[in-house]
Design a protein around this motif. Structure first.
Motif, PDB file in Angstrom:
ATOM      1  N   PRO A 226      17.262   0.827  -4.721  1.00  0.00           N
ATOM      2  CA  PRO A 226      15.964   0.210  -4.376  1.00  0.00           C
ATOM      3  C   PRO A 226      15.989  -0.425  -2.983  1.00  0.00           C
ATOM      4  N   ASP A 227      17.139  -0.980  -2.595  1.00  0.00           N
ATOM      5  CA  ASP A 227      17.241  -1.584  -1.258  1.00  0.00           C
ATOM      6  C   ASP A 227      17.177  -0.510  -0.172  1.00  0.00           C
ATOM      7  N   GLU A 231      14.445  -0.218   2.732  1.00  0.00           N
ATOM      8  CA  GLU A 231      14.890  -0.152   4.128  1.00  0.00           C
ATOM      9  C   GLU A 231      14.258   1.065   4.827  1.00  0.00           C
ATOM     10  N   PHE A 232      14.242   2.173   4.137  1.00  0.00           N
ATOM     11  CA  PHE A 232      13.655   3.410   4.679  1.00  0.00           C
ATOM     12  C   PHE A 232      12.151   3.220   4.898  1.00  0.00           C
ATOM     13  N   ARG A 233      11.492   2.647   3.882  1.00  0.00           N
ATOM     14  CA  ARG A 233      10.045   2.411   3.983  1.00  0.00           C
ATOM     15  C   ARG A 233       9.723   1.492   5.167  1.00  0.00           C
ATOM     16  N   GLU A 238       7.519   0.460  10.565  1.00  0.00           N
ATOM     17  CA  GLU A 238       7.703  -0.068  11.916  1.00  0.00           C
ATOM     18  C   GLU A 238       7.572   1.067  12.945  1.00  0.00           C
ATOM     19  N   SER A 239       8.114   2.212  12.592  1.00  0.00           N
ATOM     20  CA  SER A 239       8.059   3.361  13.501  1.00  0.00           C
ATOM     21  C   SER A 239       6.626   3.822  13.710  1.00  0.00           C
ATOM     22  N   VAL A 240       5.841   3.826  12.643  1.00  0.00           N
ATOM     23  CA  VAL A 240       4.435   4.240  12.760  1.00  0.00           C
ATOM     24  C   VAL A 240       3.703   3.282  13.700  1.00  0.00           C
ATOM     25  N   GLY A 270       1.293   5.178  -1.486  1.00  0.00           N
ATOM     26  CA  GLY A 270       0.592   4.403  -0.462  1.00  0.00           C
ATOM     27  C   GLY A 270       1.495   3.445   0.289  1.00  0.00           C
ATOM     28  N   GLU A 271       2.804   3.621   0.184  1.00  0.00           N
ATOM     29  CA  GLU A 271       3.746   2.688   0.820  1.00  0.00           C
ATOM     30  C   GLU A 271       3.987   3.045   2.287  1.00  0.00           C
TER      31      GLU A 271
END
Ligand SMILES: [Zn+2]
Length: 491
Positions: A226-227, A231-233, A238-240, A270-271
Protein backbone atom coordinates in the motif's frame (compact mmCIF):
# COMPACT_ATOMS: atom_id res chain seq x y z
CA UNK A 1 26.87 -32.90 -6.57
CA UNK A 2 29.10 -30.10 -7.79
CA UNK A 3 28.28 -26.67 -9.17
CA UNK A 4 30.25 -24.15 -11.15
CA UNK A 5 28.60 -20.74 -11.48
CA UNK A 6 29.42 -19.02 -14.75
CA UNK A 7 27.25 -16.01 -14.07
CA UNK A 8 25.18 -14.58 -11.20
CA UNK A 9 28.07 -15.35 -8.83
CA UNK A 10 28.82 -12.20 -6.81
CA UNK A 11 26.67 -10.29 -9.30
CA UNK A 12 22.97 -10.17 -10.18
CA UNK A 13 23.25 -10.86 -13.88
CA UNK A 14 24.29 -13.54 -16.38
CA UNK A 15 22.75 -16.49 -14.46
CA UNK A 16 24.33 -19.79 -15.48
CA UNK A 17 25.09 -22.74 -13.21
CA UNK A 18 26.71 -25.97 -14.34
CA UNK A 19 25.69 -28.93 -12.17
CA UNK A 20 27.78 -32.08 -12.25
CA UNK A 21 26.24 -35.22 -10.79
CA UNK A 22 27.48 -38.79 -10.59
CA UNK A 23 25.56 -41.03 -12.98
CA UNK A 24 24.02 -44.23 -11.56
CA UNK A 25 26.16 -46.55 -13.69
CA UNK A 26 29.38 -44.54 -13.30
CA UNK A 27 30.54 -41.44 -15.12
CA UNK A 28 28.99 -38.02 -14.70
CA UNK A 29 26.01 -36.07 -15.92
CA UNK A 30 26.10 -32.34 -16.55
CA UNK A 31 23.04 -30.12 -16.39
CA UNK A 32 23.01 -26.41 -17.07
CA UNK A 33 20.57 -24.39 -15.00
CA UNK A 34 19.80 -21.17 -16.93
CA UNK A 35 22.00 -19.63 -19.59
CA UNK A 36 21.64 -15.90 -19.12
CA UNK A 37 23.16 -12.84 -20.67
CA UNK A 38 25.25 -10.38 -18.65
CA UNK A 39 23.55 -6.97 -18.72
CA UNK A 40 24.24 -3.55 -17.23
CA UNK A 41 27.27 -1.79 -18.63
CA UNK A 42 30.23 -2.54 -20.86
CA UNK A 43 32.39 -4.42 -18.35
CA UNK A 44 29.68 -6.90 -17.51
CA UNK A 45 28.54 -7.24 -21.11
CA UNK A 46 32.10 -8.06 -22.22
CA UNK A 47 31.72 -11.27 -20.20
CA UNK A 48 29.18 -12.54 -22.74
CA UNK A 49 32.10 -13.15 -25.09
CA UNK A 50 34.01 -15.36 -22.64
CA UNK A 51 34.22 -18.95 -23.91
CA UNK A 52 32.23 -21.60 -22.03
CA UNK A 53 34.60 -23.60 -19.80
CA UNK A 54 32.84 -26.83 -20.84
CA UNK A 55 31.87 -28.48 -24.10
CA UNK A 56 28.20 -27.62 -24.78
CA UNK A 57 27.85 -31.02 -26.52
CA UNK A 58 28.49 -32.80 -23.19
CA UNK A 59 25.42 -31.34 -21.49
CA UNK A 60 22.58 -33.74 -20.74
CA UNK A 61 20.07 -30.87 -20.81
CA UNK A 62 19.51 -27.21 -20.04
CA UNK A 63 16.77 -26.25 -17.60
CA UNK A 64 15.40 -22.72 -17.54
CA UNK A 65 13.91 -21.23 -14.40
CA UNK A 66 12.29 -18.30 -16.24
CA UNK A 67 12.47 -16.17 -19.37
CA UNK A 68 14.26 -13.01 -18.23
CA UNK A 69 17.16 -12.20 -20.55
CA UNK A 70 19.68 -12.57 -17.73
CA UNK A 71 18.55 -16.21 -17.44
CA UNK A 72 18.10 -17.20 -21.11
CA UNK A 73 20.11 -14.72 -23.19
CA UNK A 74 23.22 -16.85 -23.85
CA UNK A 75 21.27 -19.93 -25.00
CA UNK A 76 21.72 -19.14 -28.72
CA UNK A 77 25.49 -18.96 -28.09
CA UNK A 78 25.36 -22.41 -26.54
CA UNK A 79 23.53 -23.70 -29.60
CA UNK A 80 25.98 -21.95 -31.93
CA UNK A 81 28.73 -23.84 -30.12
CA UNK A 82 27.22 -27.26 -30.62
CA UNK A 83 24.55 -27.86 -27.97
CA UNK A 84 21.69 -29.92 -29.46
CA UNK A 85 20.03 -31.33 -26.35
CA UNK A 86 16.67 -30.51 -24.79
CA UNK A 87 15.98 -27.20 -23.05
CA UNK A 88 13.31 -27.90 -20.45
CA UNK A 89 11.07 -25.09 -19.21
CA UNK A 90 7.45 -24.25 -18.43
CA UNK A 91 5.09 -23.37 -21.29
CA UNK A 92 4.94 -19.63 -20.51
CA UNK A 93 8.72 -19.54 -20.21
CA UNK A 94 9.03 -21.09 -23.67
CA UNK A 95 6.64 -18.52 -25.16
CA UNK A 96 8.30 -15.57 -23.45
CA UNK A 97 11.83 -16.84 -24.13
CA UNK A 98 11.18 -16.79 -27.87
CA UNK A 99 10.05 -13.16 -27.68
CA UNK A 100 12.98 -12.20 -25.46
CA UNK A 101 15.61 -13.95 -27.58
CA UNK A 102 14.33 -12.57 -30.89
CA UNK A 103 14.45 -9.09 -29.43
CA UNK A 104 17.95 -9.74 -28.09
CA UNK A 105 19.17 -10.92 -31.53
CA UNK A 106 17.69 -7.82 -33.15
CA UNK A 107 19.47 -5.58 -30.62
CA UNK A 108 22.74 -7.45 -31.14
CA UNK A 109 22.57 -6.93 -34.89
CA UNK A 110 21.47 -3.29 -34.63
CA UNK A 111 24.26 -2.59 -32.14
CA UNK A 112 26.79 -4.23 -34.41
CA UNK A 113 25.70 -2.16 -37.45
CA UNK A 114 25.86 1.02 -35.42
CA UNK A 115 29.36 0.16 -34.15
CA UNK A 116 30.52 -0.61 -37.70
CA UNK A 117 29.21 2.75 -38.98
CA UNK A 118 31.13 4.56 -36.23
CA UNK A 119 34.30 2.49 -36.62
CA UNK A 120 34.29 2.98 -40.40
CA UNK A 121 34.75 6.73 -39.93
CA UNK A 122 37.94 5.90 -38.01
CA UNK A 123 39.00 3.25 -40.52
CA UNK A 124 38.67 0.56 -37.83
CA UNK A 125 35.62 -1.41 -38.94
CA UNK A 126 37.64 -4.66 -38.90
CA UNK A 127 37.99 -4.36 -35.13
CA UNK A 128 34.26 -4.47 -34.40
CA UNK A 129 33.32 -7.88 -32.96
CA UNK A 130 30.42 -9.63 -34.75
CA UNK A 131 26.99 -9.83 -33.07
CA UNK A 132 26.87 -12.54 -30.39
CA UNK A 133 24.10 -14.21 -32.38
CA UNK A 134 21.45 -13.48 -34.98
CA UNK A 135 17.83 -14.32 -35.62
CA UNK A 136 18.55 -17.68 -37.27
CA UNK A 137 20.50 -18.78 -34.18
CA UNK A 138 17.43 -17.97 -32.12
CA UNK A 139 15.21 -20.08 -34.41
CA UNK A 140 17.57 -23.03 -33.94
CA UNK A 141 17.46 -22.44 -30.17
CA UNK A 142 13.68 -22.17 -29.99
CA UNK A 143 13.44 -25.55 -31.79
CA UNK A 144 15.18 -27.11 -28.76
CA UNK A 145 12.73 -25.70 -26.16
CA UNK A 146 10.73 -28.46 -24.45
CA UNK A 147 7.89 -26.84 -22.47
CA UNK A 148 7.42 -29.99 -20.40
CA UNK A 149 7.90 -28.54 -16.91
CA UNK A 150 4.65 -28.26 -14.99
CA UNK A 151 4.49 -27.05 -11.40
CA UNK A 152 4.46 -30.07 -9.07
CA UNK A 153 5.10 -32.71 -11.76
CA UNK A 154 8.37 -34.62 -11.78
CA UNK A 155 10.40 -34.89 -14.96
CA UNK A 156 13.07 -37.54 -15.28
CA UNK A 157 16.29 -36.64 -17.05
CA UNK A 158 18.28 -39.90 -17.10
CA UNK A 159 18.54 -40.88 -13.39
CA UNK A 160 17.82 -37.35 -12.12
CA UNK A 161 14.36 -36.24 -10.99
CA UNK A 162 13.44 -32.60 -11.51
CA UNK A 163 10.32 -31.12 -9.93
CA UNK A 164 9.54 -27.47 -10.72
CA UNK A 165 7.39 -25.38 -8.40
CA UNK A 166 5.92 -21.89 -8.74
CA UNK A 167 8.54 -19.24 -7.89
CA UNK A 168 6.12 -16.28 -8.10
CA UNK A 169 8.68 -14.02 -9.80
CA UNK A 170 7.35 -13.61 -13.35
CA UNK A 171 4.95 -15.53 -15.55
CA UNK A 172 6.14 -19.13 -15.84
CA UNK A 173 8.95 -18.74 -13.28
CA UNK A 174 9.90 -21.92 -11.43
CA UNK A 175 12.31 -23.09 -8.82
CA UNK A 176 13.63 -26.63 -9.13
CA UNK A 177 13.89 -29.57 -6.77
CA UNK A 178 16.65 -31.75 -8.24
CA UNK A 179 16.94 -35.25 -6.80
CA UNK A 180 19.67 -37.75 -7.51
CA UNK A 181 21.22 -40.64 -5.63
CA UNK A 182 23.51 -38.08 -3.98
CA UNK A 183 20.83 -35.93 -2.41
CA UNK A 184 18.13 -33.29 -2.79
CA UNK A 185 19.00 -29.87 -4.13
CA UNK A 186 16.83 -26.81 -4.63
CA UNK A 187 17.81 -24.24 -7.26
CA UNK A 188 15.75 -21.13 -6.49
CA UNK A 189 16.06 -19.29 -9.80
CA UNK A 190 14.62 -15.85 -9.06
CA UNK A 191 12.02 -15.81 -6.29
CA UNK A 192 9.05 -13.45 -6.22
CA UNK A 193 8.21 -10.57 -3.92
CA UNK A 194 5.20 -11.80 -1.92
CA UNK A 195 3.86 -8.26 -1.57
CA UNK A 196 3.76 -6.89 -5.05
CA UNK A 197 3.25 -7.71 -8.63
CA UNK A 198 0.83 -9.90 -10.46
CA UNK A 199 2.06 -13.34 -9.49
CA UNK A 200 0.73 -15.65 -6.83
CA UNK A 201 3.29 -16.33 -4.06
CA UNK A 202 5.91 -19.02 -4.40
CA UNK A 203 4.96 -22.53 -3.29
CA UNK A 204 6.74 -23.41 -0.01
CA UNK A 205 9.61 -25.75 -0.84
CA UNK A 206 10.12 -29.24 0.61
CA UNK A 207 13.11 -30.22 2.75
CA UNK A 208 16.41 -30.39 0.90
CA UNK A 209 20.09 -31.07 1.59
CA UNK A 210 21.23 -27.92 -0.17
CA UNK A 211 19.55 -24.76 -1.49
CA UNK A 212 21.14 -22.48 -4.06
CA UNK A 213 19.30 -19.23 -3.46
CA UNK A 214 19.18 -15.85 -5.16
CA UNK A 215 20.02 -12.92 -2.91
CA UNK A 216 19.30 -9.80 -4.98
CA UNK A 217 17.64 -8.10 -1.97
CA UNK A 218 18.82 -10.34 0.86
CA UNK A 219 19.87 -7.28 2.89
CA UNK A 220 16.63 -5.33 2.86
CA UNK A 221 12.90 -5.36 3.29
CA UNK A 222 10.69 -3.93 0.58
CA UNK A 223 8.24 -1.23 1.45
CA UNK A 224 4.71 -2.50 2.10
CA UNK A 225 2.59 -2.67 -1.06
CA UNK A 226 0.00 0.00 0.00
CA UNK A 227 2.90 2.39 0.69
CA UNK A 228 4.40 1.67 -2.72
CA UNK A 229 1.06 2.34 -4.39
CA UNK A 230 0.70 5.64 -2.50
CA UNK A 231 4.27 6.61 -3.41
CA UNK A 232 3.62 5.85 -7.09
CA UNK A 233 0.32 7.75 -7.05
CA UNK A 234 1.91 10.80 -5.40
CA UNK A 235 4.82 10.76 -7.87
CA UNK A 236 2.35 10.69 -10.78
CA UNK A 237 0.21 13.49 -9.34
CA UNK A 238 3.23 15.69 -8.79
CA UNK A 239 4.48 14.88 -12.28
CA UNK A 240 1.14 15.81 -13.84
CA UNK A 241 1.32 19.18 -12.05
CA UNK A 242 4.78 19.80 -13.55
CA UNK A 243 3.07 19.47 -16.90
CA UNK A 244 5.80 17.64 -18.78
CA UNK A 245 6.35 14.08 -19.92
CA UNK A 246 6.43 11.30 -17.36
CA UNK A 247 9.00 8.73 -18.42
CA UNK A 248 8.80 5.26 -16.90
CA UNK A 249 11.65 3.02 -18.09
CA UNK A 250 10.47 -0.53 -17.77
CA UNK A 251 11.45 -4.09 -18.49
CA UNK A 252 9.05 -5.63 -20.99
CA UNK A 253 8.09 -8.67 -18.98
CA UNK A 254 6.22 -8.42 -15.70
CA UNK A 255 7.22 -4.85 -14.75
CA UNK A 256 5.44 -3.36 -17.77
CA UNK A 257 2.30 -5.41 -17.07
CA UNK A 258 2.42 -4.54 -13.36
CA UNK A 259 2.71 -0.83 -14.15
CA UNK A 260 -0.10 -0.97 -16.74
CA UNK A 261 -2.35 -2.81 -14.28
CA UNK A 262 -1.53 -0.33 -11.51
CA UNK A 263 -2.08 2.69 -13.77
CA UNK A 264 -5.46 1.33 -14.81
CA UNK A 265 -6.46 0.74 -11.17
CA UNK A 266 -5.34 4.24 -10.10
CA UNK A 267 -7.03 5.95 -13.05
CA UNK A 268 -10.27 3.97 -12.70
CA UNK A 269 -10.37 4.91 -9.00
CA UNK A 270 -9.89 8.60 -9.87
CA UNK A 271 -6.61 8.70 -7.94
CA UNK A 272 -4.58 9.78 -10.95
CA UNK A 273 -5.83 11.99 -13.83
CA UNK A 274 -6.58 10.15 -17.07
CA UNK A 275 -3.67 11.44 -19.10
CA UNK A 276 -2.49 9.59 -22.20
CA UNK A 277 -0.37 6.48 -21.59
CA UNK A 278 1.99 5.45 -24.39
CA UNK A 279 3.23 1.87 -24.24
CA UNK A 280 6.33 2.32 -26.39
CA UNK A 281 7.59 -1.25 -26.26
CA UNK A 282 6.49 -3.77 -28.88
CA UNK A 283 8.05 -6.52 -26.79
CA UNK A 284 5.98 -5.58 -23.74
CA UNK A 285 2.85 -5.51 -25.92
CA UNK A 286 3.65 -9.02 -27.22
CA UNK A 287 4.51 -10.38 -23.78
CA UNK A 288 1.19 -9.10 -22.41
CA UNK A 289 -0.63 -11.57 -24.68
CA UNK A 290 0.91 -14.45 -22.70
CA UNK A 291 -0.69 -13.12 -19.52
CA UNK A 292 -4.09 -13.82 -21.07
CA UNK A 293 -3.02 -17.43 -21.73
CA UNK A 294 -1.72 -18.21 -18.26
CA UNK A 295 -4.02 -16.23 -15.96
CA UNK A 296 -4.09 -19.03 -13.37
CA UNK A 297 -0.64 -17.92 -12.14
CA UNK A 298 -1.91 -14.41 -11.37
CA UNK A 299 -3.40 -12.77 -8.26
CA UNK A 300 -7.19 -13.17 -7.88
CA UNK A 301 -8.36 -9.69 -9.05
CA UNK A 302 -6.35 -9.96 -12.27
CA UNK A 303 -7.46 -13.54 -12.87
CA UNK A 304 -11.07 -12.53 -12.23
CA UNK A 305 -10.84 -9.63 -14.69
CA UNK A 306 -9.43 -11.96 -17.33
CA UNK A 307 -12.22 -14.48 -16.71
CA UNK A 308 -14.76 -11.67 -17.17
CA UNK A 309 -13.27 -10.94 -20.57
CA UNK A 310 -11.79 -7.63 -19.42
CA UNK A 311 -8.28 -6.39 -20.13
CA UNK A 312 -6.67 -5.55 -16.77
CA UNK A 313 -3.55 -4.24 -18.52
CA UNK A 314 -5.27 -1.52 -20.56
CA UNK A 315 -5.83 1.91 -18.97
CA UNK A 316 -8.58 3.68 -20.96
CA UNK A 317 -6.04 6.21 -22.33
CA UNK A 318 -3.54 3.59 -23.54
CA UNK A 319 -1.86 3.94 -26.93
CA UNK A 320 0.35 1.08 -28.04
CA UNK A 321 3.18 2.45 -30.18
CA UNK A 322 4.12 -0.12 -32.81
CA UNK A 323 6.83 1.49 -34.92
CA UNK A 324 9.99 3.48 -34.25
CA UNK A 325 8.64 6.32 -36.43
CA UNK A 326 5.54 6.59 -34.26
CA UNK A 327 7.77 6.48 -31.18
CA UNK A 328 9.57 9.58 -32.51
CA UNK A 329 6.23 11.32 -33.06
CA UNK A 330 5.33 11.07 -29.34
CA UNK A 331 7.96 13.77 -28.75
CA UNK A 332 5.78 16.24 -30.64
CA UNK A 333 2.76 15.52 -28.43
CA UNK A 334 1.99 18.51 -26.18
CA UNK A 335 1.05 18.29 -22.54
CA UNK A 336 1.56 15.67 -19.85
CA UNK A 337 1.65 12.05 -20.88
CA UNK A 338 3.08 8.85 -19.48
CA UNK A 339 5.63 7.10 -21.68
CA UNK A 340 6.40 3.51 -20.72
CA UNK A 341 9.40 2.30 -22.72
CA UNK A 342 12.29 -0.13 -22.54
CA UNK A 343 14.76 -0.89 -21.52
CA UNK A 344 14.50 -0.88 -17.77
CA UNK A 345 18.06 0.21 -17.01
CA UNK A 346 17.98 2.77 -19.87
CA UNK A 347 21.06 1.18 -21.49
CA UNK A 348 19.30 0.93 -24.86
CA UNK A 349 15.89 0.82 -26.49
CA UNK A 350 13.32 3.51 -27.17
CA UNK A 351 13.56 5.05 -23.70
CA UNK A 352 16.88 6.53 -24.81
CA UNK A 353 15.47 8.95 -27.36
CA UNK A 354 12.74 9.99 -24.92
CA UNK A 355 15.43 10.70 -22.33
CA UNK A 356 17.45 12.68 -24.87
CA UNK A 357 14.39 14.80 -25.69
CA UNK A 358 13.10 15.34 -22.17
CA UNK A 359 15.64 14.65 -19.41
CA UNK A 360 17.03 18.21 -19.60
CA UNK A 361 13.61 19.83 -19.03
CA UNK A 362 12.61 20.72 -15.44
CA UNK A 363 8.99 19.88 -16.33
CA UNK A 364 9.87 16.24 -17.06
CA UNK A 365 9.52 13.47 -14.50
CA UNK A 366 11.49 10.25 -14.56
CA UNK A 367 9.79 7.58 -12.50
CA UNK A 368 12.17 4.68 -11.85
CA UNK A 369 10.40 1.45 -10.98
CA UNK A 370 13.12 -1.08 -11.85
CA UNK A 371 16.47 -2.24 -10.57
CA UNK A 372 19.35 -0.04 -11.81
CA UNK A 373 22.78 -1.61 -11.95
CA UNK A 374 25.32 0.93 -10.62
CA UNK A 375 27.18 1.04 -13.95
CA UNK A 376 24.09 1.52 -16.14
CA UNK A 377 22.76 4.87 -17.42
CA UNK A 378 19.85 4.54 -14.98
CA UNK A 379 22.28 3.78 -12.16
CA UNK A 380 24.23 6.97 -12.85
CA UNK A 381 21.02 9.03 -12.87
CA UNK A 382 19.90 7.46 -9.56
CA UNK A 383 23.34 8.26 -8.12
CA UNK A 384 22.69 11.94 -8.90
CA UNK A 385 24.66 12.60 -12.11
CA UNK A 386 24.20 16.20 -13.30
CA UNK A 387 24.75 15.26 -16.91
CA UNK A 388 24.74 11.94 -18.76
CA UNK A 389 25.75 10.84 -22.22
CA UNK A 390 22.83 9.56 -24.29
CA UNK A 391 23.13 8.49 -27.93
CA UNK A 392 26.42 10.35 -28.31
CA UNK A 393 25.22 13.60 -26.70
CA UNK A 394 25.68 15.08 -23.24
CA UNK A 395 22.27 15.72 -21.72
CA UNK A 396 21.70 17.68 -18.50
CA UNK A 397 19.65 15.91 -15.82
CA UNK A 398 17.05 18.52 -14.86
CA UNK A 399 14.01 16.25 -14.69
CA UNK A 400 12.44 15.39 -11.35
CA UNK A 401 13.62 11.87 -10.45
CA UNK A 402 11.35 9.55 -8.47
CA UNK A 403 12.76 6.19 -7.35
CA UNK A 404 10.15 3.68 -6.27
CA UNK A 405 11.63 0.45 -4.98
CA UNK A 406 8.54 -1.51 -3.97
CA UNK A 407 7.68 -2.73 -7.48
CA UNK A 408 10.48 -5.24 -7.27
CA UNK A 409 9.61 -8.69 -8.59
CA UNK A 410 12.31 -10.11 -6.29
CA UNK A 411 12.06 -11.58 -2.85
CA UNK A 412 13.35 -9.40 -0.01
CA UNK A 413 15.02 -10.75 3.12
CA UNK A 414 11.71 -11.72 4.76
CA UNK A 415 10.63 -13.56 1.61
CA UNK A 416 13.92 -15.44 1.38
CA UNK A 417 13.73 -16.50 5.02
CA UNK A 418 10.12 -17.58 4.53
CA UNK A 419 11.24 -19.65 1.56
CA UNK A 420 14.02 -21.31 3.57
CA UNK A 421 11.75 -21.90 6.56
CA UNK A 422 10.18 -25.04 5.06
CA UNK A 423 13.36 -26.43 3.52
CA UNK A 424 14.67 -28.13 6.68
CA UNK A 425 18.32 -27.50 7.56
CA UNK A 426 19.93 -27.27 4.13
CA UNK A 427 23.38 -25.97 3.34
CA UNK A 428 22.54 -22.60 1.77
CA UNK A 429 24.56 -21.39 -1.22
CA UNK A 430 24.24 -17.72 -2.11
CA UNK A 431 24.12 -16.56 -5.73
CA UNK A 432 22.56 -13.71 -7.76
CA UNK A 433 23.56 -10.92 -5.39
CA UNK A 434 26.19 -8.23 -4.98
CA UNK A 435 28.97 -9.40 -2.67
CA UNK A 436 28.22 -6.91 0.13
CA UNK A 437 24.56 -7.95 0.15
CA UNK A 438 25.45 -11.63 0.43
CA UNK A 439 27.99 -10.96 3.17
CA UNK A 440 25.24 -9.26 5.16
CA UNK A 441 22.96 -12.28 4.68
CA UNK A 442 25.38 -14.98 5.88
CA UNK A 443 25.18 -13.93 9.58
CA UNK A 444 21.37 -13.71 9.31
CA UNK A 445 21.36 -17.35 8.21
CA UNK A 446 23.85 -18.21 10.91
CA UNK A 447 21.51 -16.88 13.61
CA UNK A 448 18.86 -19.27 12.29
CA UNK A 449 21.30 -22.16 12.50
CA UNK A 450 21.79 -22.35 8.73
CA UNK A 451 25.18 -22.60 7.12
CA UNK A 452 25.45 -20.05 4.33
CA UNK A 453 28.27 -19.88 1.79
CA UNK A 454 28.84 -17.40 -0.99
CA UNK A 455 29.30 -19.12 -4.34
CA UNK A 456 32.51 -17.87 -5.96
CA UNK A 457 32.65 -16.89 -9.61
CA UNK A 458 33.78 -19.80 -11.80
CA UNK A 459 35.24 -21.98 -8.97
CA UNK A 460 33.58 -25.36 -8.51
CA UNK A 461 31.87 -25.99 -5.18
CA UNK A 462 30.74 -29.29 -3.66
CA UNK A 463 27.12 -28.48 -2.81
CA UNK A 464 26.71 -31.32 -0.33
CA UNK A 465 30.22 -30.98 1.07
CA UNK A 466 31.43 -28.94 4.01
CA UNK A 467 31.64 -25.64 2.16
CA UNK A 468 34.39 -23.24 3.15
CA UNK A 469 35.86 -23.06 6.65
CA UNK A 470 35.73 -19.25 6.85
CA UNK A 471 32.39 -18.84 5.10
CA UNK A 472 34.19 -17.50 2.08
CA UNK A 473 36.51 -19.27 -0.34
CA UNK A 474 40.04 -18.02 -0.82
CA UNK A 475 40.48 -15.53 -3.64
CA UNK A 476 37.02 -13.99 -3.52
CA UNK A 477 37.17 -10.26 -4.20
CA UNK A 478 36.90 -7.79 -1.34
CA UNK A 479 33.42 -6.31 -0.95
CA UNK A 480 32.82 -3.34 -3.20
CA UNK A 481 31.23 -0.24 -1.74
CA UNK A 482 27.92 -0.31 -3.45
CA UNK A 483 24.76 1.17 -2.16
CA UNK A 484 22.10 -1.16 -3.49
CA UNK A 485 19.50 0.52 -1.26
CA UNK A 486 19.36 3.35 -3.74
CA UNK A 487 18.66 1.08 -6.65
CA UNK A 488 15.05 0.26 -7.27
CA UNK A 489 13.11 -2.79 -8.25
CA UNK A 490 15.04 -5.75 -9.61
CA UNK A 491 14.81 -8.33 -12.35
ZN1 LIG B 1 14.29 -12.70 -13.22
Amino acid sequence: MKMQSLGAACTVTGSMHLLTLDAAGGGIRQLLIDCGLFQGGEDLEARNREPFPFDPRDLEAVILTHAHLDHVGRLPLLVKQGFRGPVYCTAPTAALAETVLLDSARLQVEGYRQDVRRARRQGREDEVPPPLYEEEDVHRTVALLRPQLEFGDTLRVADIRITPQRAGHILGSAYLLIESAQGRLIMSGDLGNRESGLQLDFTPPPAADAVVIETTYANRTHRAWPDTLAEFRDALRESVRLGGKILIPSFAIERAQTILYTLKELMDAGEVPRIPVFLDSPMAARATHEYFEYGDELIPPVRQALQNGEDPFRPSTLHVVPTAAESQRINRYDGPAIILAGNGMMTGGRIQHHLKHHLWKPSTSLVIVSYQSPSSLGGRIVEGAQSVRIMGEDVAVRAKIHTIGGFSAHADQDDLLAFLSTAGKPHVWLVHGELGVMEAFVPVLDRLGLKGDIVPDHDTVDLLGAGFPEGRPPGLPVAQERDTQRSAGGE
